[in-house]
Design an enzyme around this catalytic site. Structure first.
Site, PDB file in Angstrom:
ATOM      1  N   ASN A 107       0.878  -1.137  -0.093  1.00 49.94           N
ATOM      2  CA  ASN A 107       0.019  -0.052   0.221  1.00 49.94           C
ATOM      3  C   ASN A 107       0.801   1.301   0.083  1.00 49.94           C
ATOM      4  O   ASN A 107       1.939   1.231   0.394  1.00 49.94           O
ATOM      5  CB  ASN A 107      -0.908   0.142   1.172  1.00 49.94           C
ATOM      6  CG  ASN A 107      -0.272   0.688   2.408  1.00 49.94           C
ATOM      7  OD1 ASN A 107      -0.364   1.945   2.623  1.00 49.94           O
ATOM      8  ND2 ASN A 107       0.172  -0.015   3.347  1.00 49.94           N
ATOM      9  N   CYS A 154       6.255   5.596   8.422  1.00 51.47           N
ATOM     10  CA  CYS A 154       5.441   5.391   7.255  1.00 51.47           C
ATOM     11  C   CYS A 154       6.110   5.557   6.129  1.00 51.47           C
ATOM     12  O   CYS A 154       7.293   6.483   5.773  1.00 51.47           O
ATOM     13  CB  CYS A 154       4.386   6.368   7.309  1.00 51.47           C
ATOM     14  SG  CYS A 154       3.304   6.326   5.776  1.00 51.47           S
ATOM     15  N   GLY A 178       2.193  -7.543  12.249  1.00 55.10           N
ATOM     16  CA  GLY A 178       2.540  -8.077  11.017  1.00 55.10           C
ATOM     17  C   GLY A 178       2.017  -9.284  10.394  1.00 55.10           C
ATOM     18  O   GLY A 178       2.807 -10.352  10.865  1.00 55.10           O
ATOM     19  N   THR A 180      -3.721  -6.110   7.598  1.00 53.37           N
ATOM     20  CA  THR A 180      -4.280  -6.525   6.188  1.00 53.37           C
ATOM     21  C   THR A 180      -5.351  -7.486   6.338  1.00 53.37           C
ATOM     22  O   THR A 180      -6.135  -7.408   5.719  1.00 53.37           O
ATOM     23  CB  THR A 180      -3.055  -7.195   5.612  1.00 53.37           C
ATOM     24  OG1 THR A 180      -2.222  -6.238   5.497  1.00 53.37           O
ATOM     25  CG2 THR A 180      -3.146  -7.535   4.305  1.00 53.37           C
TER      26      THR A 180
HETATM   27  C1  LIG Z   1      -3.782   0.066   3.640  1.00 50.61           C
HETATM   28  C2  LIG Z   1      -2.719   0.524   4.816  1.00 50.61           C
HETATM   29  C3  LIG Z   1      -2.705   1.712   5.508  1.00 50.61           C
HETATM   30  C4  LIG Z   1      -1.719   1.786   6.499  1.00 50.61           C
HETATM   31  N1  LIG Z   1      -1.785   3.000   7.198  1.00 50.61           N
HETATM   32  C5  LIG Z   1      -0.962   3.067   8.321  1.00 50.61           C
HETATM   33  C6  LIG Z   1      -1.039   4.330   8.965  1.00 50.61           C
HETATM   34  O1  LIG Z   1      -1.684   5.318   8.778  1.00 50.61           O
HETATM   35  N2  LIG Z   1       0.056   4.416  10.219  1.00 50.61           N
HETATM   36  C7  LIG Z   1       0.427   3.372  10.487  1.00 50.61           C
HETATM   37  O2  LIG Z   1       1.241   3.448  11.512  1.00 50.61           O
HETATM   38  N3  LIG Z   1       0.549   2.316   9.864  1.00 50.61           N
HETATM   39  C8  LIG Z   1      -0.210   2.020   8.668  1.00 50.61           C
HETATM   40  N4  LIG Z   1      -0.203   0.668   8.226  1.00 50.61           N
HETATM   41  C9  LIG Z   1       0.519  -0.204   8.608  1.00 50.61           C
HETATM   42  C10 LIG Z   1      -0.184  -1.441   9.660  1.00 50.61           C
HETATM   43  O3  LIG Z   1      -0.580  -0.472  10.754  1.00 50.61           O
HETATM   44  C11 LIG Z   1       0.566  -2.428  10.148  1.00 50.61           C
HETATM   45  O4  LIG Z   1       1.690  -1.908  10.949  1.00 50.61           O
HETATM   46  C12 LIG Z   1       1.060  -3.367   9.114  1.00 50.61           C
HETATM   47  O5  LIG Z   1       0.332  -3.407   7.768  1.00 50.61           O
HETATM   48  C13 LIG Z   1       1.356  -4.682   9.409  1.00 50.61           C
HETATM   49  O6  LIG Z   1       0.287  -5.433   9.898  1.00 50.61           O
HETATM   50  P1  LIG Z   1      -0.389  -6.327   8.799  1.00 50.61           P
HETATM   51  O7  LIG Z   1       0.406  -7.323   8.186  1.00 50.61           O
HETATM   52  O8  LIG Z   1      -1.477  -7.102  10.000  1.00 50.61           O
HETATM   53  O9  LIG Z   1      -1.046  -5.648   7.993  1.00 50.61           O
HETATM   54  C14 LIG Z   1      -1.009   0.513   7.055  1.00 50.61           C
HETATM   55  C15 LIG Z   1      -1.166  -0.690   6.495  1.00 50.61           C
HETATM   56  C16 LIG Z   1      -2.042  -0.617   5.466  1.00 50.61           C
HETATM   57  C17 LIG Z   1      -2.049  -2.141   4.699  1.00 50.61           C
END
Ligand SMILES: Cc1cc2nc3c(=O)[nH]c(=O)nc-3n(C[C@H](O)[C@H](O)[C@H](O)COP(=O)(O)O)c2cc1C
Ligand SMILES: Cc1cc2nc3c(=O)[nH]c(=O)nc-3n(C[C@H](O)[C@H](O)[C@H](O)COP(=O)(O)OP(=O)(O)OC[C@H]3O[C@@H](n4cnc5c(N)ncnc54)[C@H](O)[C@@H]3O)c2cc1C
Ligand SMILES: Cc1cc2nc3c(=O)[nH]c(=O)nc-3n(C[C@H](O)[C@H](O)[C@H](O)COP(=O)(O)OP(=O)(O)OC[C@H]3O[C@@H](n4cnc5c(N)ncnc54)[C@H](O)[C@@H]3O)c2cc1C
Ligand SMILES: Cc1cc2nc3c(=O)[nH]c(=O)nc-3n(C[C@H](O)[C@H](O)[C@H](O)COP(=O)(O)O)c2cc1C
Ligand code: FES
Ligand code: FES
Lengths: 311, 256, 311, 256
Positions: free
Chosen positions: A68, A129, A242, A265
């Site tokens: 993303n 980010c 993650g 996700t």
């Molecule tokens: C579409 C999307 C938007 C995200 N936006 C943010 C955000 O605004 N701030 C942040 O700290 N992490 C953001 N993340 C990261 C997630 O909070 C998380 O740290 C990362 O996706 C890993 O977790 P997951 O594998 O369960 O998605 C975003 C992730 C995704 C997929």
């Protein structure tokens, strides 16, 4: 079974919270299920003023994951406080505000404001980010800057501050220690790994921003490794994340040393994943010999030597 | 919007690489507007972390069925196409905002669809006809092998067909037909690839119209900001395609 | 269709080569298909003396990937030259030797010896193995050390030297530039990302070494991103790898800027994957408008701005 | 070793979480020794990058079939179990070195198997019997529900059964039975969990015997060094289980 966990600022019924950016400000998922089921909620990043974010396409699918590059789109801290937070006051689930910025001043401004809103119980300082040119990632890769911004935010925040770490570093423990030195009350990891997909048909990076953040099950081994390593250098509570999509994944993070576990996700694949995990967690904890959630935290370290290969 | 395991009751190839699939489920009893879509889970395990948005091409409340038509494009649609009657598909729907059929005041409608933009217009044509609106459909396809639903549309009103290579209907684009035929209508409704949407809305910029936009989606429900489109006159300056759309007034959004 | 690519030392019939450590010294796969089909072969890492490697278990499956912690097991450079290389002389496929070590002296010794063997056409300098305590990973994360070891090996090697980069760094371009400054003839990336899996049943890291290297399709977006970024800072030829399993994946790496593409983990899933990719590559290149393999190299950059967000 | 799409011709649950699956393929015409295994591809796409090693539990050259027996343990074996007769499984085999039945000189064999270590011993028992060797089998399972092939073994020779909880046969371990029954044999052959292998080979350290070892595998063909076991007296100090094993002389390797 008692699933409750207690972290600074966050009194959680269970260790599950949606990850920032994957749950908006809660409204959409509230139409699907009762947000009171959740242990806590992390809301989308807030910056000083409104940001439009990157051009589209902003997401791409990858094997067992996704990229993303939203680019911190948000209506700005003031509007979030006026328009989004009142809705969340209807729930007794603690809310963690994800705070982002391009400068220390912006981080400080946002944290100062949002921490004073009554629904906000903790701040997640997003120094990681990968998707904006000036989105704070330099704060997440340079230990000295990480410490400085943490200290600055700590000074103004009226609620505990969790520093959210970037996995795109040579040594995650150095950044974790820097955040601790800056006064962090907790750590949150991992944010996304930077990645790219190229569209074969038009021969350009598929995301308009070219580079995006990789998340989902694909990155779970990296996340588990980092939580495990960080657990060995600090006693700060860790919010692990993650690639979580099952109650077994949650247990793996607890064993690695997380005190709470965020789900990002997987919400897109299965919008009910958080309440489903919460429902299944007691059976999984029991199967592996735990009487409650707290018992499992850090248990993956008991057989471990203290010395780890440096990576 | 609800979450349901929709049971596949029929599946057929209706044109080259084009699958029509009909489901039975209580979702068919929800209020469904043309232009709304299903957000479909693909496969098992972790192979596909993102759902696939597919427009609703028909609803039969009495039979409690919903029909979609999709093109085999990549891994996701190919996996979807492997599901067989009797299998269940995990669906969120109806998602987004459709064409506001109930609120429309018009006598003559022009529908302009390209490729996989055609399916939602079929359901729209049915709804409009039911409302007593006169429907003219202009459909564009790459070539003859891709054409579907020609007869179905002809039963609902006027029908014009264009193909890029002239292997069926007129050779050329939908805009050529609109030009040549001097079609008369009160409002237009278009769905298809962005290039076509741009061409049509530019050509018809003096008329009122609705467009339906595609974009790569994450959540499909408005939570992730993956699918925004600039909307200069709106409060925030943008709209979310999955939640505020995919149907918009033509002048509401800026196609990029 | 002409699939041939020409890299320093490696005259390849096609851009496909098995990745180091996933193909032994070729013997086992030679029983399955003719090694002459391959563009080149990278053999398992050689060190100065024999190493037993880590305890077992050494591999674990992850979503769309795997972890390994083999630990550079190999019979030592002398025995490799005596016992393994003669067999490879039966083929007209160029062989690249993967060279590892704990000290600069060891790297130099191995490179000096093995580069003089007639079947060896290039050296891949492994400064990125995450799986041994003293396996050279510090050389892969510190630009100054990377430059020093590259220069030292270049001085003694009689064949071109490709430096194999670790993805576990904050800034891959810094290491790439350091390798170039050290005189590298080419770059090879990526090696594995460090990761961990915890066994819920016995509550310990599943791999005996605890930490392992993550490879397979899960890491492809990270690999593509790194190849793309490195392509923008150097003109050295790049051997790209990380998660390749189809001819489409190969094209994606070529577009990102790789001149040849290595296949690792996928050999375990499909032992015939290399010849199958080679067979399918012409159709894929043609489908996307290329008349030969060379034409595709770097074509993913033509629409790109030169400025990339720093990550 | 060959690579083949083996066609499933039968599948049945023969004990709790235990599946017997029979394939037809030309692989059955290869020389196959008991103890050799199939390295099976699981599922589609990228969900499973590693194959699963499963021992060959029976070969019928005339019918051109191969049988395996596996326990549902995790995602891989559960996915394998979903395949139905008529489906094909992508297999490498026969892999590794089996029990050297042809070269053995013996009259009385003791076979000791635990859980999913039992299947290869069934094929071994058949081969030994065909050779005129007298077979005594000692099988250990967790409990009654897990027991399989009791009758099949009884047809081939003596059979003793132990379960951890005594719900079938004797309560206890295979080593208890070996102790109690003072079994008489020339060589022993054992396969099962590492703990059992250690116990048996220690108990029988004065006798000649063969053990079959499990280890997590990558390639399954000897190329990746995932599956080594220390073999102090060998040239390199180690053996690869997938290629040099999984069957070894008991004193050849050091169980870890
Ligand atoms: C579409 C999307 C938007 C995200 N936006 C943010 C955000 O605004 N701030 C942040 O700290 N992490 C953001 N993340 C990261 C997630 O909070 C998380 O740290 C990362 O996706 C890993 O977790 P997951 O594998 O369960 O998605 C975003 C992730 C995704 C997929
Ligand atoms: C609101 C909406 C309605 C749609 N209605 C239809 C329809 O009725 N019939 C039909 O055939 N197609 C429709 N599409 C397009 C359809 O979603 C894509 O063709 C499909 O997702 C491709 O998936 P894939 O795995 O086969 O292709 P891949 O290219 O392998 O997909 C990879 C990723 O890109 C996304 N993607 C690829 N193309 C598109 C696209 N055009 N739009 C959005 N996401 C895309 C996929 O969802 C997936 O996440 C619609 C799209 C949207 C946004
Ligand atoms: C030579 C050999 C012969 C075998 N024969 C049989 C047999 O006849 N019947 C039977 O039921 N099982 C047998 N096994 C064990 C079988 O391979 C595992 O039970 C199976 O791989 C588990 O896969 P899973 O995905 O269900 O479990 P998971 O635990 O989800 O598997 C995860 C990963 O670990 C590996 N793994 C897990 N357990 C084992 C194990 N015990 N040995 C090797 N790899 C493992 C898997 O292959 C996979 O890569 C044998 C193992 C070996 C090495
Ligand atoms: C089992 C295994 C062993 C490996 N051994 C080596 C090695 O000896 N030297 C090396 O440079 N890389 C080694 N690698 C890394 C691969 O060469 C390759 O860089 C990495 O796996 C990414 O490619 P892939 O995703 O196609 O596997 C090994 C990888 C695996 C999976
Ligand atoms: S797809 Fe998530 S907001 Fe539209
Ligand atoms: S599994 Fe690869 S060497 Fe044995």
């Amino acid at each position: 079974m008692n699933l409750a966990v207690q972290l600074p600022g966050l009194t959680m019924k269970n260790p599950i919270l949606p990850a920032s950016g994957c749950f908006g400000f809660g409204k959409e998922y509230a139409e699907l299920y009762d947000l009171n089921l959740l242990g806590a909620i992390t809301i989308k990043a807030a910056t000083g003023t409104a940001r439009y974010g990157n051009a589209t396409p902003r997401v791409a699918e990858t094997d067992a994951g996704m990229l993303n590059a939203i680019g911190l789109q948000n209506p700005g801290v003031n509007q979030i406080m006026e328009q989004e937070l009142p809705f969340l006051a209807n729930y007794d689930t603690p809310i963690m505000a994800n705070v982002a910025g391009s400068t220390i001043e912006e981080y400080v401004e946002v944290a100062q404001k949002i921490s004073r809103h009554p629904v906000i119980k903790a701040i997640e300082l997003n120094i990681s980010c990968p998707n904006v040119k000036e989105g704070g990632v330099q704060f997440g890769t340079d230990p000295a800057l990480a410490q400085t911004v943490t200290a600055a935010v700590k000074e103004v925040s009226t609620v505990p501050v969790y520093v959210k770490l970037s996995p795109n570093v040579t040594d995650i423990t150095a950044i974790a220690s820097a955040a601790e030195a800056g006064g962090a009350d907790g750590l949150s990891l991992i944010n996304t790994l930077t990645g790219m997909q190229i569209n074969l048909a038009n021969r350009r990076p598929l995301l308009a921003n070219k580079i995006g953040g990789l998340s989902g099950p694909a990155v779970k081994p990296v996340a588990i490794r980092m939580v495990y390593q960080v657990r060995q250098v600090t006693d700060l509570p860790i919010i692990g994340m993650g690639g979580v999509r099952t109650a077994e994944d949650v247990l793996e993070f607890l064993l690695a040393g997380a005190s709470a576990v965020a789900v990002g996700t997987a919400n897109f694949q299965h919008p009910f994943v958080c309440p489903e995990i919460i429902q299944q967690l007691p059976a999984v904890l029991e199967k592996y010999g735990f009487a409650n959630a707290v018992e499992a935290i850090g248990k993956g370290h008991e057989h471990a030597n203290t010395h780890l290969s440096r990576t | 919007m609800i979450h349901e395991q929709l049971k596949i009751i029929s599946k057929q190839l209706i044109a080259k690489d084009t699958v029509e699939m009909t489901f039975r489920g209580r979702m068919a009893q929800e209020k469904i507007l043309p232009g709304q879509f299903l957000h479909l889970l693909v496969g098992e395990g972790t192979n596909h972390m993102l759902r696939r948005p597919i427009s609703i091409a028909g609803v039969d409340r009495q039979a409690s069925t919903i029909t979609i038509i999709f093109k085999l494009l990549g891994e996701g649609t190919n996996t979807l196409a492997k599901a067989a009657p009797g299998d269940q598909l995990d669906a969120l729907g109806p998602c987004g905002q459709g064409y506001p059929v109930d609120d429309l005041q018009l006598e003559k409608a022009l529908l302009v669809g390209g490729g996989i933009g055609v399916p939602p217009l079929y359901y729209l044509a049915q709804c409009l006809k039911r409302k007593g609106v006169h429907v003219t459909m202009v459909a564009g396809f790459q070539n003859k092998a891709q054409v579907f639903y020609e007869n179905q549309f002809r039963l609902l009103g006027n029908y014009y067909l264009a193909t890029d290579d002239g292997s069926a209907g007129e050779k050329g684009f939908v805009t050529d037909i609109i030009n040549a035929e001097k079609l008369d209508f009160d409002q237009y409704f278009t769905c298809g690839p962005t290039g076509m949407l741009k061409a049509v809305s530019t050509q018809l910029s003096n008329q009122e119209g609705f467009i339906s936009i595609e974009q790569r989606m994450g959540c499909g429900i408005g939570a992730c900001f993956a699918c925004v489109v600039p909307a200069p006159d709106s409060a925030n300056g943008y709209k979310k395609i999955c939640k505020d759309g995919p149907v918009f007034r033509a002048k509401e959004v800026v196609l990029t």
